[in-house]
Scaffold this motif. Structure first.
Motif, PDB file in Angstrom:
ATOM      1  N   LYS A  31      18.010  53.133  71.489  1.00 60.14           N
ATOM      2  CA  LYS A  31      17.706  52.053  70.556  1.00 60.14           C
ATOM      3  C   LYS A  31      18.619  50.849  70.762  1.00 60.14           C
ATOM      4  CE  LYS A  31      16.497  54.989  66.679  1.00 60.14           C
ATOM      5  NZ  LYS A  31      16.850  55.271  65.296  1.00 60.14           N
ATOM      6  N   ARG A  67      17.503  49.486  59.388  1.00 63.13           N
ATOM      7  CA  ARG A  67      16.562  48.427  59.728  1.00 63.13           C
ATOM      8  C   ARG A  67      17.054  47.490  60.823  1.00 63.13           C
ATOM      9  NH1 ARG A  67      15.164  50.997  55.851  1.00 63.13           N
ATOM     10  NH2 ARG A  67      13.231  50.895  54.720  1.00 63.13           N
ATOM     11  N   PRO A 122      17.258  47.942  64.087  1.00 67.07           N
ATOM     12  CA  PRO A 122      16.383  47.879  65.273  1.00 67.07           C
ATOM     13  C   PRO A 122      15.116  47.048  65.069  1.00 67.07           C
ATOM     14  CG  PRO A 122      17.097  50.135  64.881  1.00 67.07           C
ATOM     15  CD  PRO A 122      17.521  49.325  63.695  1.00 67.07           C
ATOM     16  N   ARG A 123      14.748  46.759  63.844  1.00 67.26           N
ATOM     17  CA  ARG A 123      13.534  45.962  63.609  1.00 67.26           C
ATOM     18  C   ARG A 123      13.711  44.498  64.001  1.00 67.26           C
ATOM     19  NH1 ARG A 123      11.041  47.960  57.882  1.00 67.26           N
ATOM     20  NH2 ARG A 123      10.825  50.144  58.453  1.00 67.26           N
ATOM     21  N   ARG A 124      14.939  44.037  64.073  1.00 67.15           N
ATOM     22  CA  ARG A 124      15.273  42.679  64.509  1.00 67.15           C
ATOM     23  C   ARG A 124      14.689  41.604  63.602  1.00 67.15           C
ATOM     24  NH1 ARG A 124      14.397  42.360  70.882  1.00 67.15           N
ATOM     25  NH2 ARG A 124      15.063  40.247  70.393  1.00 67.15           N
ATOM     26  N   GLU A 125      14.570  41.877  62.336  1.00 72.41           N
ATOM     27  CA  GLU A 125      14.038  40.896  61.398  1.00 72.41           C
ATOM     28  C   GLU A 125      15.164  39.983  60.897  1.00 72.41           C
ATOM     29  OE1 GLU A 125      12.330  43.334  58.398  1.00 72.41           O
ATOM     30  OE2 GLU A 125      10.531  43.739  59.554  1.00 72.41           O
ATOM     31  N   VAL A 167      16.898  41.044  57.677  1.00 69.59           N
ATOM     32  CA  VAL A 167      17.883  42.120  57.791  1.00 69.59           C
ATOM     33  C   VAL A 167      19.259  41.533  58.067  1.00 69.59           C
ATOM     34  CG1 VAL A 167      18.584  44.131  59.158  1.00 69.59           C
ATOM     35  CG2 VAL A 167      16.195  43.822  58.530  1.00 69.59           C
ATOM     36  N   ARG A 183      13.981  37.054  67.088  1.00 67.39           N
ATOM     37  CA  ARG A 183      12.900  37.456  67.990  1.00 67.39           C
ATOM     38  C   ARG A 183      12.177  36.263  68.510  1.00 67.39           C
ATOM     39  NH1 ARG A 183       9.311  42.262  65.722  1.00 67.39           N
ATOM     40  NH2 ARG A 183      10.495  42.669  63.899  1.00 67.39           N
TER      41      ARG A 183
END
Length: 130
Positions: free
Chosen positions: A5, A66, A68-71, A74, A130
């Motif tokens: 990850k 959260r 790894p979601r790259r939001e 976050v 992102r």
């Protein structure tokens, strides 16, 4: 060994994650000690502190899960949580009349400050955007 990850994470994001992991480790130890103290004393204010510590640990774990979601939210949520932790510690020190230079050199201030500094780097901003 590398985690699948985290292989694409920039160094600053990995450093922030390590800071959050340290907070979780110290928080779990503190929660266990606090729970033991609350059981021994049986005072409602100790149970309140244990509840607050559990909520903080829960929020920190939620943010870490959260990553790894790259939001973008976050990143901002993690930074806001760290700011609240710093402010909370300094308020407690002020209320106990112990606020001084050593209060700012405590791990309760240094680790969250490090995490916020790592999250506000351009590399982390690009990675979370992102």
């Amino acid at each position: 060994m590398t985690d699948a990850k985290s292989t694409g994470w920039p160094f600053t994001v990995q450093a922030a994650y390590v800071g959050l992991t340290l907070q979780m480790a110290f928080g779990l130890i503190g929660l266990a000690v606090g729970f033991g103290g609350a059981l021994a004393m049986m005072l409602p204010q100790f149970w309140g502190l244990v509840a607050v510590a559990a909520v903080i640990l829960g929020l920190t774990g939620w943010v870490m899960a959260r990553f790894p979601r790259r939001e973008r939210r976050v990143r901002w949520g993690a930074a806001a949580l760290q700011a609240v932790l710093i402010a909370g510690w300094l308020v407690v020190e002020w209320a106990d009349a112990k606020l001084g230079t050593r209060s700012f050199l405590s791990l309760n201030v240094l680790i969250p400050t490090f995490v916020v500094a790592m999250l506000f780097t351009p590399a982390a901003a690009r990675w979370f955007d992102r």
